[in-house]
Design a protein around this motif. Structure first.
Motif: not given
Length: 844
Positions: A364-372, A384-396
């Protein structure tokens, strides 16, 4: 008719501009967020003494209109408008334009990267073992068809290169010595852009020489209140001054490696910094806590910005979309900074500090930081890990990877086979230390020579300095024990270093003042260090006797006394190293030091008091019966500070530094809140420092200042006159030079720093924002021979008169009405104008 101010004007002089903001004369008005800083008519000489007095304005018509008074004849009307082919100050500004070669290399690399490789550009190192010995790098990654893309090797600080911090390429048995420059708050007192650029170049060179490719500098926090523990690391209280100095440093640094401006934003309380909540309105965020970062982005082309620990209006900065995307990364035409580099977290600045979150919280915190808009988390893969970032917005994620790769290619350090910098370093790394560079050491000494501030010097009829007649001089100071909470004690400490935190004893009379031992610590070679006693002894020559001691009794037989006081690395500094919390709670010096000063002054000898501190302190000795005293603010003067102070004290060099802070009394400072309760946050208003004292004086309130903002004395005396404004009308996108003649009325060659303040017109009806009484908008340092006159050129950028109107969806505006230009020696001197002239400034 010669439209000039009388050359007999002493001190400050002023002129009025009347700015019409409606479009006219076939032109257009500036739109929300529009920038025009690369379209202007002048090349500045601010900070460049070699060109002082030259006329660089290219479009003022057939001559220069001069502001004047006392004549009924109207002056000629000339216009200053933008000239797209010239830059504001190209010697100390370098806007970033991405080259086609870099764009192509980044695009080709991204094509070969899968989601894991792209995510790798956003990571710190594996922290599962909580290894603190390897926290200053990001990982290399192998990309099919490209090869190994190098990670970053990070270094602190901006007083030199911290070779202590853990990193895989650091030898465990090395001394980790590098050149220790005066701290940033000292260098700020030079007001010398050329000098600060050279410091950036030297530190960039040493960064690259130590196989590092990113320096966590410049530090450019606002000193909202002098209790903040890290005042020594930044340039002062004024956004414009900070922005110009930090930009010059960045331009020099980035001749070698990537710079990372920090700490963005509103980070100025150290204790419990991770939970601090800075509360402010949008105007304050944009104009006060954002403006200098906008300058280092747009004028300096900085490659990296560090998001700070604190919150702003309840949102942690690493998760703050409004701060990182809406302001920092948004296009200029939308009111943003247009930042093209990448954003990195401060170390463990994501929620939870150094604690490992559970799986759901990390995601949740990784998603929020990527969006920010946070592009890199350091030092560990906490969120931020390859696992959490794989589930984040890929365009970002791809945008973040692109930003990081762009800066790696820009600075020639993307591939494992590349060098570590754009320019090959001249320094060498030997046995874990930077091989001694006499050029860099000489530069460190020059910085202190040009930055030390002479605050008081006896009486006009009987100055104490220079010490030309004393033949027996005692250099004395207390000995103070200190213990650090973390980090290592200075390497000169006999109890050891790197594994012990003390106790250590600081000997003020003999030890060099290198500053705190937090993340900005720099280790200087003790064999090459020059403390106060050694420097004064060397400057005294064979005809004078110089002794040292740690008591007033040691000065009993001396003709004159040099007394050194201040703070140790245990008294102020970064939170993790200094307890409790690194901040101060008073302007008082450590216990016993004021009594020590009084006991020396009681000897009724000529006494020179040197203060070593990050910022201002109480000076009770100014009221002592012994008026045969002088006070110098030396700050933390670096590896060769003693050599510089020795030359200044004996008159082999002249004082020229001016304080980058207003200097209030303790009772005055007590009226300003340093911090609020942690659960409530700290209100950070629009007014503080000299702007607050101006506001209160204008309201009829008494203000107690020891020295005004920009104060500093000299062995020379200067008179100002002949203020010249090159045009009677300007466009909103114009930049022009205001010039003033500075006469050295003494028999001593010296440098003078002229300061230009702008008074805005009354706040327009319907405006909801604040307006200062005056603000610094230009400065210039010039050398003036004894008995001669030099013309100082002060570039004024009309865009710097913008105000933010409204909330987050507001816009930049320039108020209509009469603007008054004040030029003087400091903020108070600029108010004592005796001559004014009217100048009409219209839009295009």
């Amino acid at each position: 008719m010669n439209w000039s101010l009388p050359t007999t004007c002493s001190s400050a002089i002023a002129s009025v501009l009347i700015l019409a903001v409606s479009a006219g004369c076939g032109g257009r008005s500036i739109q929300n967020g529009e920038t025009s800083h690369n379209a202007n008519p002048t090349t500045s000489t601010a900070g460049n003494t070699s060109n002082a007095g030259s006329d660089t304005l290219g479009n003022a018509g057939s001559g220069n209109a001069r502001a004047g008074s006392g004549s009924s004849e109207a002056p000629p009307q000339f216009a200053c408008s933008a000239v797209a082919s010239q830059a504001f100050d190209p010697a100390y500004m370098q806007a970033y334009v991405e080259s086609p070669d870099v764009s192509q290399a980044v695009a080709a690399t991204l094509l070969q990267m899968g989601p894991t490789e792209k995510a790798s550009q956003m990571l710190g190192v594996d922290g599962s073992t909580m290894d603190y010995t390897d926290i200053s790098r990001s990982p290399d990654v192998s990309v099919p068809g490209v090869g190994t893309i190098r990670g970053y090797n990070y270094r602190d600080s901006d007083r030199g290169v911290n070779l202590d911090a853990g990193q895989r390429n650091r030898p465990s048995d090395g001394n980790n010595f590098s050149t220790v420059f005066p701290t940033t708050s000292v260098r700020a007192a030079s007001w010398d852009l050329a000098l600060e650029k050279r410091v950036g170049e030297a530190i960039g060179d040493e960064t690259a020489a130590s196989s590092n490719n990113l320096l966590l500098a410049p530090c450019m926090n606002i000193i909202r209140h002098p209790y903040w523990g890290r005042t020594q690391e930044t340039y002062g209280e004024d956004s414009y001054h900070i922005g110009r100095m930090a930009t010059a440093f960045t331009v020099g640094l980035q001749e070698y490696v990537t710079g990372c401006a920090k700490h963005f934003a509103a980070n100025n309380v150290e204790k419990n910094r991770s939970s601090q909540n800075a509360i402010m309105n949008e105007q304050t965020l944009r104009e006060i806590y954002g403006r200098h970062f906008e300058m280092v982005v747009q004028d300096g082309g900085v490659g990296c910005i560090m998001a700070s620990y604190n919150k702003i209006n309840g949102v942690k900065n690493t998760q703050n979309k409004h701060l990182l995307r809406d302001i920092l990364k948004a296009p200029i035409e939308q009111g943003g900074f247009g930042f093209q580099g990448f954003v990195i977290s401060d170390w463990w600045a994501m929620p939870g500090d150094q604690n490992w979150p559970d799986y759901d919280a990390a995601q949740a915190e990784a998603n929020e930081a990527v969006r920010a808009g946070l592009d890199v988390e350091v030092p560990w893969t906490l969120h931020y890990s390859t696992d959490t970032l794989a589930r984040a917005d890929q365009s970002l994620v791809e945008d973040a990877a692109k930003r990081v790769l762009t800066q790696k290619y820009r600075f020639n350090s993307a591939r494992e086979t590349d060098g570590w910098s754009l320019t090959p370093p001249k320094s060498k790394l030997t046995a874990g230390s930077i091989a001694a560079s006499t050029d860099h050491e000489a530069l460190a000494e020059e910085v202190e020579l040009k930055s030390a501030v002479l605050l008081a010097n006896g009486t006009p009829s009987t100055p104490v300095l220079p010490l030309t007649n004393a033949t027996n001089i005692a250099v004395v100071g207390p000995d103070e024990d200190f213990t650090l909470v973390s980090a290592s004690v200075p390497k000169s400490c006999p109890q050891g270093w790197n594994v012990q935190r003390g106790p250590c004893t600081f000997h003020y009379a003999t030890d060099p003042a290198l500053g705190d031992r937090g993340s900005s610590r720099v280790n200087g070679d003790p064999a090459r260090a020059v403390g106060p006693f050694a420097g004064i002894q060397a400057a005294a020559g064979s005809s004078r006797q110089v002794t040292s001691g740690n008591s007033a009794a040691a000065a009993a037989s001396a003709d004159a006394v040099v007394l050194v006081v201040g703070y140790t690395p245990g008294d102020e500094g970064e939170e993790f190293a200094v307890g409790p919390g690194g901040d101060r709670s008073t302007l008082d010096l450590p216990q016993g030091q004021n009594a020590f000063v009084a006991s020396v002054l009681d000897l009724m000898k000529p006494t020179v008091i040197i203060v070593e501190s990050g910022s201002i302190v109480n000076l009770p000795w100014l009221a002592h019966a012994n008026k045969n005293q002088a006070t110098i603010w030396a700050g933390y003067s670096g590896l060769r500070g003693g050599a510089a102070l020795g030359k200044l004290i004996f008159g082999a060099a002249n004082f020229s530094g001016k304080m980058p802070l207003a200097w209030p009394t303790q009772s005055e400072l007590d009226k300003a809140q340093f911090k609020g309760r942690d659960e409530e946050g700290t209100q950070m208003g629009y007014f503080f420092g000299y702007r607050e004292y101006d506001r209160r004086k204008a309201a009829g309130q008494a203000v107690e200042l020891v020295f005004p903002f920009g104060y500093g004395s000299s062995y020379s005396t200067f008179e100002y006159g002949n203020l010249i404004l090159p045009c009677q009308t300007v466009t909103k996108s114009a930049i022009f030079n205001v010039s003033v003649d500075i006469e050295n009325t003494s028999a001593v060659d010296g440098d003078e720093i002229a300061m230009l303040f702008v008074k805005p017109p009354p706040k327009p009806a319907g405006s909801t924002g604040d307006r200062p009484l005056k603000e610094l908008k230009s400065f210039a340092r010039v050398s003036v021979k004894a008995g001669q006159t030099t013309t100082a050129q002060l570039p004024l950028r009309i865009r710097d008169l913008r105000r933010w109107e409204g909330d987050a969806s507001g816009k930049w505006v320039i108020d209509p009405g009469a603007y008054t230009i004040l030029v003087g020696k400091n903020a108070a001197d600029a108010e004592t104008s005796i001559t004014q002239g009217a100048l009409t400034v219209q839009n295009d």
